[in-house]
Motif scaffolding. Structure first.
Motif, PDB file in Angstrom:
ATOM      1  N   ASP A  38      16.140 125.313  27.633  1.00  0.00           N
ATOM      2  CA  ASP A  38      14.751 125.498  27.029  1.00  0.00           C
ATOM      3  C   ASP A  38      13.777 125.298  28.691  1.00  0.00           C
ATOM      4  OD1 ASP A  38      14.609 122.647  27.017  1.00  0.00           O
ATOM      5  OD2 ASP A  38      15.024 122.734  25.304  1.00  0.00           O
ATOM      6  N   ALA A  39      13.702 125.013  29.311  1.00  0.00           N
ATOM      7  CA  ALA A  39      13.505 124.305  30.579  1.00  0.00           C
ATOM      8  C   ALA A  39      12.054 123.030  29.443  1.00  0.00           C
ATOM      9  CB  ALA A  39      11.949 125.560  30.794  1.00  0.00           C
ATOM     10  N   ASP A  40      12.719 122.320  29.666  1.00  0.00           N
ATOM     11  CA  ASP A  40      12.119 120.300  29.366  1.00  0.00           C
ATOM     12  C   ASP A  40      12.427 119.798  30.531  1.00  0.00           C
ATOM     13  OD1 ASP A  40      11.411 118.395  28.628  1.00  0.00           O
ATOM     14  OD2 ASP A  40      12.266 118.545  25.801  1.00  0.00           O
ATOM     15  N   ASP A  65      22.551 126.479  36.540  1.00  0.00           N
ATOM     16  CA  ASP A  65      22.026 128.131  35.771  1.00  0.00           C
ATOM     17  C   ASP A  65      22.702 128.969  35.708  1.00  0.00           C
ATOM     18  OD1 ASP A  65      21.939 128.204  38.293  1.00  0.00           O
ATOM     19  OD2 ASP A  65      19.541 128.028  38.210  1.00  0.00           O
ATOM     20  N   LYS A  66      23.458 128.908  36.559  1.00  0.00           N
ATOM     21  CA  LYS A  66      24.782 130.563  36.959  1.00  0.00           C
ATOM     22  C   LYS A  66      25.583 131.187  35.686  1.00  0.00           C
ATOM     23  CE  LYS A  66      22.430 131.330  40.791  1.00  0.00           C
ATOM     24  NZ  LYS A  66      21.699 131.006  40.345  1.00  0.00           N
ATOM     25  N   ASP A  67      25.825 129.338  35.310  1.00  0.00           N
ATOM     26  CA  ASP A  67      26.655 129.250  33.818  1.00  0.00           C
ATOM     27  C   ASP A  67      25.551 129.786  32.450  1.00  0.00           C
ATOM     28  OD1 ASP A  67      28.623 129.259  32.177  1.00  0.00           O
ATOM     29  OD2 ASP A  67      29.448 126.818  32.859  1.00  0.00           O
ATOM     30  N   PRO A  68      26.373 130.937  32.093  1.00  0.00           N
ATOM     31  CA  PRO A  68      25.744 131.575  30.804  1.00  0.00           C
ATOM     32  C   PRO A  68      25.742 130.410  29.552  1.00  0.00           C
ATOM     33  CG  PRO A  68      27.680 132.908  31.043  1.00  0.00           C
ATOM     34  CD  PRO A  68      27.524 131.935  31.972  1.00  0.00           C
ATOM     35  N   GLN A  69      26.626 129.955  29.484  1.00  0.00           N
ATOM     36  CA  GLN A  69      26.434 128.652  28.003  1.00  0.00           C
ATOM     37  C   GLN A  69      25.489 127.608  28.271  1.00  0.00           C
ATOM     38  OE1 GLN A  69      29.570 125.770  28.173  1.00  0.00           O
ATOM     39  NE2 GLN A  69      30.435 125.807  30.424  1.00  0.00           N
ATOM     40  N   TYR A  70      25.132 128.047  29.231  1.00  0.00           N
ATOM     41  CA  TYR A  70      24.075 126.763  29.254  1.00  0.00           C
ATOM     42  C   TYR A  70      23.149 127.561  29.179  1.00  0.00           C
ATOM     43  CZ  TYR A  70      27.032 123.961  30.889  1.00  0.00           C
ATOM     44  OH  TYR A  70      28.181 122.658  30.570  1.00  0.00           O
ATOM     45  N   LYS A  71      22.757 129.393  28.491  1.00  0.00           N
ATOM     46  CA  LYS A  71      21.616 129.865  28.744  1.00  0.00           C
ATOM     47  C   LYS A  71      20.631 129.970  27.031  1.00  0.00           C
ATOM     48  CE  LYS A  71      18.603 133.484  29.660  1.00  0.00           C
ATOM     49  NZ  LYS A  71      17.860 133.303  30.522  1.00  0.00           N
ATOM     50  N   GLY A  72      19.414 129.411  27.172  1.00  0.00           N
ATOM     51  CA  GLY A  72      18.814 128.885  26.492  1.00  0.00           C
ATOM     52  C   GLY A  72      18.599 127.448  25.897  1.00  0.00           C
ATOM     53  N   ILE A  73      19.852 126.303  26.165  1.00  0.00           N
ATOM     54  CA  ILE A  73      20.160 125.528  25.815  1.00  0.00           C
ATOM     55  C   ILE A  73      19.263 124.247  25.271  1.00  0.00           C
ATOM     56  CG2 ILE A  73      21.188 124.467  27.685  1.00  0.00           C
ATOM     57  CD1 ILE A  73      23.820 123.225  26.268  1.00  0.00           C
ATOM     58  N   ASP A  74      18.924 123.699  24.904  1.00  0.00           N
ATOM     59  CA  ASP A  74      18.509 122.203  24.410  1.00  0.00           C
ATOM     60  C   ASP A  74      18.712 121.124  24.978  1.00  0.00           C
ATOM     61  OD1 ASP A  74      16.933 120.745  23.241  1.00  0.00           O
ATOM     62  OD2 ASP A  74      17.877 121.181  21.050  1.00  0.00           O
TER      63      ASP A  74
END
Length: 159
Positions: A38-40, A65-74
Motif C-alpha cells: 500500500d506504499a505507506d 517486492d518480487k513476492d506476489p503475496q505482498y502485492k497491495g498488502i496493508d
C-alpha cells in the motif's frame, strides 16, 4: 540491559488516483504513493529502523517486492510481523521518532490518528511514538509534489 538504535529512510513516488496511506491511515488526497504494497512510507521507515536496530536486515529482505503475496498488502500487517520478529529475538520497543517530508497534503492534522493507529499495531503507548511533518520548501522531488520521503529512528532494548 542491552540498548540498540536503528534508522530508516524511504521514498515513494506520488501518482494521481491512488489511495494515500500514511501512518496506517488513509488520508484524503488526489495523489497517493506508488509501491508494491500500500506504499505507506511512514510504516516502511519504522519497519526498517526496527529491523536495523535488531540487526535483522531490512523490510525488502523480509517482504520482497518480487513476492506476489505482498502485492497491495496493508503495511500495518508488515509492521505487526516486524514487531513479532523483535519479540522473538527478545527485544522491546523503547521509542520511535519519525519525520514525514511532504509538500501536500498537510500531515499535521492527521498525526494524532496516525499515532493511535501505530500504537495499536505495535501494542506500545502513543507517548512512545513521535510523528513530525515538514515540507522541503518546494525543493527537490518532495517540493515539486512528485514524491514523499520519511525518516525514523528507534530505540529498542532487551533485559
Amino acid at each position: 540491559m542491552k540498548i540498540r538504535t536503528g534508522f530508516g529512510y524511504d521514498v515513494h513516488q506520488l501518482r494521481e488516483g491512488l489511495d494515500f496511506w500514511l501512518g496506517g491511515i488513509k488520508i484524503p488526497h488526489t495523489h497517493g504513493a506508488l509501491g508494491h504494497s500500500d506504499a505507506d512510507v511512514l510504516i516502511h521507515v519504522i519497519c526498517d529502523a526496527l529491523l536495523g536496530a535488531a540487526n535483522l536486515r531490512d523490510i525488502g529482505y523480509h517482504f520482497s517486492d518480487k513476492d506476489p503475496q505482498y502485492k497491495g498488502i496493508d503495511s500495518k500487517i508488515l509492521l505487526q510481523r516486524v514487531v513479532a520478529l523483535l519479540t522473538e529475538n527478545g527485544y522491546a520497543i523503547g521509542n520511535i521518532d519519525s519525520t514525514v517530508c511532504l509538500q501536500e497534503p498537510k500531515v499535521n492534522p492527521h498525526i494524532p490518528a496516525m499515532k493511535t493507529c501505530l500504537a495499536e499495531v505495535m501494542n506500545i503507548p502513543e507517548d512512545d511514538i513521535s510523528v513530525k511533518a515538514t515540507t522541503t520548501e518546494k525543493l527537490g522531488f518532495v517540493g515539486t509534489k512528485e514524491g514523499v520521503a520519511a525518516y525514523a529512528t528507534v530505540l529498542i532494548y532487551k533485559d
